[in-house]
Design a protein around this motif. Structure first.
Motif, PDB file in Angstrom:
ATOM      1  N   GLU A  57     -23.175 -52.005  51.307  1.00 11.11           N
ATOM      2  CA  GLU A  57     -22.619 -53.555  51.618  1.00 11.11           C
ATOM      3  C   GLU A  57     -23.343 -53.752  52.283  1.00 11.11           C
ATOM      4  OE1 GLU A  57     -20.259 -55.183  49.370  1.00 11.11           O
ATOM      5  OE2 GLU A  57     -21.704 -56.833  50.923  1.00 11.11           O
ATOM      6  N   ASP A  58     -24.234 -55.709  52.313  1.00 12.23           N
ATOM      7  CA  ASP A  58     -24.536 -56.032  53.586  1.00 12.23           C
ATOM      8  C   ASP A  58     -23.442 -56.507  54.067  1.00 12.23           C
ATOM      9  OD1 ASP A  58     -24.857 -58.032  51.067  1.00 12.23           O
ATOM     10  OD2 ASP A  58     -25.555 -58.883  52.989  1.00 12.23           O
ATOM     11  N   ASP A  63     -23.432 -53.381  46.165  1.00 11.21           N
ATOM     12  CA  ASP A  63     -23.267 -54.710  45.849  1.00 11.21           C
ATOM     13  C   ASP A  63     -24.146 -54.659  45.106  1.00 11.21           C
ATOM     14  OD1 ASP A  63     -22.831 -57.448  46.379  1.00 11.21           O
ATOM     15  OD2 ASP A  63     -23.734 -57.080  49.369  1.00 11.21           O
ATOM     16  N   GLY A 112     -26.002 -57.873  45.936  1.00 14.06           N
ATOM     17  CA  GLY A 112     -26.278 -59.136  46.352  1.00 14.06           C
ATOM     18  C   GLY A 112     -26.856 -58.057  47.673  1.00 14.06           C
ATOM     19  N   LYS A 121     -15.737 -59.262  42.353  1.00 16.84           N
ATOM     20  CA  LYS A 121     -15.588 -59.389  43.908  1.00 16.84           C
ATOM     21  C   LYS A 121     -14.485 -60.547  44.125  1.00 16.84           C
ATOM     22  CE  LYS A 121     -18.838 -57.711  46.970  1.00 16.84           C
ATOM     23  NZ  LYS A 121     -20.518 -58.563  47.421  1.00 16.84           N
TER      24      LYS A 121
END
Ligand code: CA
Length: 228
Positions: free
Chosen positions: A8-9, A52, A54, A101
């Motif tokens: 997860e960024d 994630d 993205g 999300k």
């Protein structure tokens, strides 16, 4: 104790997910970039991955395919996109589960327990044989006429489910519930796509079926072609 790799960024989300999962007794390996995550997952062998889609450095689906090439670790995809096409692409690329999300730590924990339960159930099954097809759920190895089949996780799960019910027509609705965990229906297209890949790997086609018989409007049946 379960080790969960969280890719997860967004560092705020990563911190919140880490807190939530750690509080529920999991060990969390966090990674904020896709390529770092890939190395970490290969080295540390977590029990499950939360991915994630993205990410800044690589497309999440691309990373999922890369992961699938090297490991069968269960992957739960976290996506902001809740449209059906995105979900189909995710499942086709080898995801085991998805969460949309924003999700709560409770919901994520429940998904983690569900995928791990499935993996453990597979571990207790006896090997199976239907005609020239043999399958072992423990090692997740399938072979046809003595030749190993190169199956994705979902292809294996689909073929395994049909093998456990061989000789019976299984509805697409049941397959969605059993293999894709979508008890209320969902993308049946994804079953057709997986069936067509399986046919190729079994050395047959929809026009000249051997093991996989489609029954129009009802479902699909796995048969022993030598017994017919
Ligand atoms: Ca992101």
């Amino acid at each position: 104790m379960t080790t969960v790799a969280v890719v997860e960024d967004d560092t705020h989300i990563l911190a919140a997910v880490t807190r939530g999962l750690t509080g529920r007794g999991h060990v969390v390996l966090g990674a904020t970039s896709g390529l770092r995550a890939l190395g970490e997952i290969v080295d540390q062998r977590p029990d499950v991955v939360v991915l994630d889609l993205g990410l800044p450095d690589i497309d999440g689906l691309e990373l999922l395919r890369m992961l699938r090439a090297v490991t069968s670790v269960p992957v739960i995809v976290a996506t902001a996109r809740d449209d059906e096409d995105a979900i189909i692409r995710t499942l086709d690329a080898g995801a085991d589960e998805y969460v949309v999300k924003p999700y709560s730590a409770n919901q994520l924990d429940a998904r983690i327990r569900a995928v791990l339960r499935r993996v453990r159930e597979d571990d207790t099954e006896e090997p199976m044989q239907v005609g020239g097809l043999t399958m072992d759920a423990r090692s997740r190895v399938a072979s046809i006429d003595g030749h190993p089949m190169d199956l994705s996780r979902k292809e294996f799960d689909l073929l395994w489910h049909l093998a456990t019910r061989h000789g019976e027509v299984v509805s697409k609705r049941e397959l969605l519930a059993a293999v894709w965990r979508q008890p209320y229906g969902g993308p049946e297209k994804t079953i057709d796509v997986h069936l067509s890949w399986l046919r190729t790997k079994l050395g047959e086609s929809a026009k000249t079926p051997r093991y996989l018989r489609s029954v129009r409007g009802v479902g699909v049946m796995l048969v022993d072609p030598h017994a017919a």
